[in-house]
Design a protein around this motif. Structure first.
Motif, PDB file in Angstrom:
ATOM      1  N   ALA A 262       0.815  -1.223   0.000  1.00 17.95           N
ATOM      2  CA  ALA A 262       0.000   0.000   0.000  1.00 17.95           C
ATOM      3  C   ALA A 262       0.840   1.261   0.000  1.00 17.95           C
ATOM      4  O   ALA A 262       0.449   2.295  -0.560  1.00 17.95           O
ATOM      5  CB  ALA A 262      -0.937  -0.014   1.212  1.00 17.95           C
ATOM      6  N   THR A 263       2.006   1.215   0.638  1.00 18.22           N
ATOM      7  CA  THR A 263       2.850   2.407   0.737  1.00 18.22           C
ATOM      8  C   THR A 263       3.925   2.464  -0.348  1.00 18.22           C
ATOM      9  O   THR A 263       4.617   3.479  -0.469  1.00 18.22           O
ATOM     10  CB  THR A 263       3.533   2.482   2.113  1.00 18.22           C
ATOM     11  N   LYS A 264       4.074   1.407  -1.118  1.00 17.96           N
ATOM     12  CA  LYS A 264       5.131   1.356  -2.121  1.00 17.96           C
ATOM     13  C   LYS A 264       5.128   2.557  -3.072  1.00 17.96           C
ATOM     14  O   LYS A 264       6.201   3.079  -3.422  1.00 17.96           O
ATOM     15  CB  LYS A 264       5.031   0.053  -2.918  1.00 17.96           C
ATOM     16  N   PRO A 265       3.958   3.065  -3.505  1.00 17.25           N
ATOM     17  CA  PRO A 265       3.974   4.248  -4.379  1.00 17.25           C
ATOM     18  C   PRO A 265       4.575   5.491  -3.717  1.00 17.25           C
ATOM     19  O   PRO A 265       4.941   6.444  -4.408  1.00 17.25           O
ATOM     20  CB  PRO A 265       2.488   4.471  -4.696  1.00 17.25           C
ATOM     21  N   LEU A 266       4.659   5.487  -2.384  1.00 18.54           N
ATOM     22  CA  LEU A 266       5.172   6.635  -1.641  1.00 18.54           C
ATOM     23  C   LEU A 266       6.654   6.496  -1.305  1.00 18.54           C
ATOM     24  O   LEU A 266       7.287   7.460  -0.892  1.00 18.54           O
ATOM     25  CB  LEU A 266       4.389   6.786  -0.332  1.00 18.54           C
ATOM     26  N   LEU A 267       7.186   5.278  -1.456  1.00 20.17           N
ATOM     27  CA  LEU A 267       8.563   4.996  -1.061  1.00 20.17           C
ATOM     28  C   LEU A 267       9.521   5.238  -2.223  1.00 20.17           C
ATOM     29  O   LEU A 267       9.102   5.362  -3.376  1.00 20.17           O
ATOM     30  CB  LEU A 267       8.673   3.550  -0.567  1.00 20.17           C
ATOM     31  N   HIS A 268      10.792   5.264  -1.927  1.00 24.85           N
ATOM     32  CA  HIS A 268      11.810   5.564  -2.932  1.00 24.85           C
ATOM     33  C   HIS A 268      13.101   4.869  -2.550  1.00 24.85           C
ATOM     34  O   HIS A 268      13.205   4.255  -1.468  1.00 24.85           O
ATOM     35  CB  HIS A 268      12.031   7.085  -3.009  1.00 24.85           C
ATOM     36  N   GLU A 269      14.090   4.929  -3.386  1.00 29.28           N
ATOM     37  CA  GLU A 269      15.384   4.346  -3.067  1.00 29.28           C
ATOM     38  C   GLU A 269      15.929   4.981  -1.785  1.00 29.28           C
ATOM     39  O   GLU A 269      15.991   6.203  -1.664  1.00 29.28           O
ATOM     40  CB  GLU A 269      16.366   4.576  -4.206  1.00 29.28           C
ATOM     41  N   GLY A 270      16.271   4.148  -0.836  1.00 30.21           N
ATOM     42  CA  GLY A 270      16.721   4.631   0.465  1.00 30.21           C
ATOM     43  C   GLY A 270      15.656   4.589   1.540  1.00 30.21           C
ATOM     44  O   GLY A 270      15.968   4.776   2.723  1.00 30.21           O
ATOM     45  N   SER A 271      14.404   4.330   1.154  1.00 28.78           N
ATOM     46  CA  SER A 271      13.337   4.210   2.148  1.00 28.78           C
ATOM     47  C   SER A 271      13.497   2.921   2.947  1.00 28.78           C
ATOM     48  O   SER A 271      14.193   1.985   2.534  1.00 28.78           O
ATOM     49  CB  SER A 271      11.964   4.230   1.483  1.00 28.78           C
ATOM     50  N   SER A 272      12.830   2.871   4.090  1.00 31.35           N
ATOM     51  CA  SER A 272      12.986   1.735   4.995  1.00 31.35           C
ATOM     52  C   SER A 272      11.647   1.317   5.577  1.00 31.35           C
ATOM     53  O   SER A 272      10.843   2.165   5.978  1.00 31.35           O
ATOM     54  CB  SER A 272      13.946   2.121   6.127  1.00 31.35           C
ATOM     55  N   VAL A 273      11.412   0.010   5.603  1.00 31.12           N
ATOM     56  CA  VAL A 273      10.250  -0.571   6.270  1.00 31.12           C
ATOM     57  C   VAL A 273      10.771  -1.364   7.464  1.00 31.12           C
ATOM     58  O   VAL A 273      11.669  -2.195   7.322  1.00 31.12           O
ATOM     59  CB  VAL A 273       9.464  -1.499   5.330  1.00 31.12           C
ATOM     60  N   VAL A 274      10.220  -1.092   8.648  1.00 36.55           N
ATOM     61  CA  VAL A 274      10.681  -1.758   9.865  1.00 36.55           C
ATOM     62  C   VAL A 274       9.474  -2.325  10.617  1.00 36.55           C
ATOM     63  O   VAL A 274       8.494  -1.620  10.847  1.00 36.55           O
ATOM     64  CB  VAL A 274      11.460  -0.803  10.789  1.00 36.55           C
ATOM     65  N   GLY A 275       9.560  -3.598  10.984  1.00 37.23           N
ATOM     66  CA  GLY A 275       8.513  -4.235  11.766  1.00 37.23           C
ATOM     67  C   GLY A 275       9.039  -4.676  13.119  1.00 37.23           C
ATOM     68  O   GLY A 275      10.249  -4.634  13.391  1.00 37.23           O
ATOM     69  N   LEU A 276       8.131  -5.127  13.974  1.00 42.85           N
ATOM     70  CA  LEU A 276       8.473  -5.541  15.341  1.00 42.85           C
ATOM     71  C   LEU A 276       8.116  -7.005  15.546  1.00 42.85           C
ATOM     72  O   LEU A 276       7.004  -7.431  15.230  1.00 42.85           O
ATOM     73  CB  LEU A 276       7.733  -4.675  16.349  1.00 42.85           C
ATOM     74  N   THR A 277       9.068  -7.762  16.077  1.00 44.61           N
ATOM     75  CA  THR A 277       8.828  -9.176  16.307  1.00 44.61           C
ATOM     76  C   THR A 277       9.235  -9.562  17.720  1.00 44.61           C
ATOM     77  O   THR A 277       9.788  -8.747  18.475  1.00 44.61           O
ATOM     78  CB  THR A 277       9.596 -10.025  15.266  1.00 44.61           C
ATOM     79  N   PHE A 278       8.928 -10.802  18.067  1.00 47.15           N
ATOM     80  CA  PHE A 278       9.402 -11.407  19.313  1.00 47.15           C
ATOM     81  C   PHE A 278       9.990 -12.748  18.907  1.00 47.15           C
ATOM     82  O   PHE A 278       9.288 -13.600  18.366  1.00 47.15           O
ATOM     83  CB  PHE A 278       8.247 -11.579  20.306  1.00 47.15           C
ATOM     84  N   ASP A 279      11.259 -12.910  19.109  1.00 41.90           N
ATOM     85  CA  ASP A 279      12.068 -14.018  18.593  1.00 41.90           C
ATOM     86  C   ASP A 279      11.262 -15.297  18.337  1.00 41.90           C
ATOM     87  O   ASP A 279      10.800 -15.959  19.263  1.00 41.90           O
ATOM     88  CB  ASP A 279      13.198 -14.301  19.577  1.00 41.90           C
ATOM     89  N   ALA A 280      11.133 -15.639  17.049  1.00 43.43           N
ATOM     90  CA  ALA A 280      10.318 -16.793  16.663  1.00 43.43           C
ATOM     91  C   ALA A 280      11.149 -18.028  16.349  1.00 43.43           C
ATOM     92  O   ALA A 280      10.651 -18.971  15.731  1.00 43.43           O
ATOM     93  CB  ALA A 280       9.448 -16.429  15.457  1.00 43.43           C
ATOM     94  N   THR A 281      12.407 -18.051  16.766  1.00 40.85           N
ATOM     95  CA  THR A 281      13.262 -19.205  16.470  1.00 40.85           C
ATOM     96  C   THR A 281      13.082 -20.328  17.478  1.00 40.85           C
ATOM     97  O   THR A 281      13.567 -21.439  17.258  1.00 40.85           O
ATOM     98  CB  THR A 281      14.755 -18.792  16.458  1.00 40.85           C
ATOM     99  N   VAL A 282      12.403 -20.039  18.592  1.00 42.53           N
ATOM    100  CA  VAL A 282      12.182 -21.052  19.624  1.00 42.53           C
ATOM    101  C   VAL A 282      10.724 -20.996  20.081  1.00 42.53           C
ATOM    102  O   VAL A 282       9.996 -20.043  19.779  1.00 42.53           O
ATOM    103  CB  VAL A 282      13.110 -20.835  20.848  1.00 42.53           C
ATOM    104  N   ALA A 283      10.302 -22.030  20.815  1.00 44.44           N
ATOM    105  CA  ALA A 283       8.965 -22.047  21.417  1.00 44.44           C
ATOM    106  C   ALA A 283       9.043 -21.447  22.818  1.00 44.44           C
ATOM    107  O   ALA A 283       9.861 -21.870  23.633  1.00 44.44           O
ATOM    108  CB  ALA A 283       8.443 -23.473  21.491  1.00 44.44           C
ATOM    109  N   TRP A 284       8.196 -20.459  23.089  1.00 42.58           N
ATOM    110  CA  TRP A 284       8.198 -19.765  24.378  1.00 42.58           C
ATOM    111  C   TRP A 284       7.026 -20.222  25.243  1.00 42.58           C
ATOM    112  O   TRP A 284       5.969 -20.608  24.720  1.00 42.58           O
ATOM    113  CB  TRP A 284       8.047 -18.257  24.159  1.00 42.58           C
ATOM    114  N   PRO A 285       7.156 -20.139  26.554  1.00 38.40           N
ATOM    115  CA  PRO A 285       5.993 -20.374  27.410  1.00 38.40           C
ATOM    116  C   PRO A 285       4.894 -19.368  27.082  1.00 38.40           C
ATOM    117  O   PRO A 285       5.165 -18.186  26.887  1.00 38.40           O
ATOM    118  CB  PRO A 285       6.540 -20.121  28.830  1.00 38.40           C
TER     119      PRO A 285
END
Length: 256
Positions: free
Chosen positions: A130-153
């Motif tokens: 949706a935002t790709k038409p607004l982005l340009h070379e050098g733009s950045s997309v950043v998301g937030l995660t919680f380490d998914a490499t292991v199973a957590w309680p």
């Protein structure tokens, strides 16, 4: 002069002032960015009130990332305020705490799992599209995660959704890299956000960090995570994409 001086940033998914999204919007403004924030539905009115607590009250856009019409109209909404974007922050996740969290993994119904994957993982691709038409070379997309490499309680199906988010980010990095657009994630330690409060047994995770993070861990301080997000949106990481930056006091690097 800040590291985001002159940049235009959309932080999608800001509700309470205890959220990582709010902290990111605050740090981004302090670092010189023009910031827009978003939410939808009943939470939109809360976001509009919370926006007044930022250093500069930002425009608040209505965006439900599961609504195709909202996504289709997002670029036009943004253009009412700025002519383009240098950064997009995905601070969006949801899983029904009654059915998907709290050590009841085998009983998670598909309908709720599908919603969690759509909101928490697939929406990163939808937001980027949706935002790709607004982005340009050098733009950045950043998301937030919680380490998914292991199973957590207790984390259960949200862990699966975060694994999907992490994979989605890598594929987006591949496809958007040819246009000079970076896609990265920040993996934070457990924080006392509104989302965390909805996770049964979340205190078990918090206790683990208190004893095993070599730098220590303050679960009430969103600022370190927000600073990492802002750094990834700056020009200081021009050749970094498809990466997961851990902001967890070093917990992820420790053994048992």
């Amino acid at each position: 002069m800040g590291i985001l001086d002159g940049k235009k940033i959309l932080v999608a998914g800001v509700t309470m002032d205890s959220s990582i999204g709010f902290a990111t919007a605050k740090i981004a403004q302090e670092q010189g960015a023009t910031v827009l924030i978003s939410n939808f539905g009943r939470a939109l009115s809360i976001t509009k009130r919370i926006a007044k607590r930022l250093p500069v009250e930002p425009p608040v856009l209505e965006l439900d990332v599961t609504d195709p019409d909202h996504l289709a109209g997002l670029a036009d909404q943004v253009r009412e305020h700025v002519d383009g974007l240098d950064g997009v922050v995905h601070s969006i996740a949801y899983g029904n705490p009654a059915t998907l969290l709290g050590q009841n993994f085998l009983e998670g119904p598909w309908e709720d799992v599908a919603q969690a994957v759509q909101v928490s993982a697939y929406s990163l691709a939808g937001l980027a599209r949706a935002t790709k038409p607004l982005l340009h070379e050098g733009s950045s997309v950043v998301g937030l995660t919680f380490d998914a490499t292991v199973a957590w309680p207790a984390y259960d199906w949200m862990g699966v959704a975060k694994a999907g988010l992490e994979s989605t980010a890598r594929y987006l990095a591949r496809d958007l890299g040819k246009e000079g657009i970076r896609v990265n994630l920040v993996s934070a330690g457990p924080l006392k956000t509104l989302a965390a409060k909805a996770i049964p047994g979340f205190s078990d995770l918090e206790e683990m960090w208190g004893t095993r993070a070599p730098l220590g861990w303050d679960n009430t301080d969103q600022e370190p995570t927000a600073k990492a997000v802002c750094a990834l949106m700056s020009d200081f990481f021009p050749a970094t994409t498809g990466e997961i930056v851990h902001v967890d006091g070093g917990f992820h690097a420790m053994g048992a």
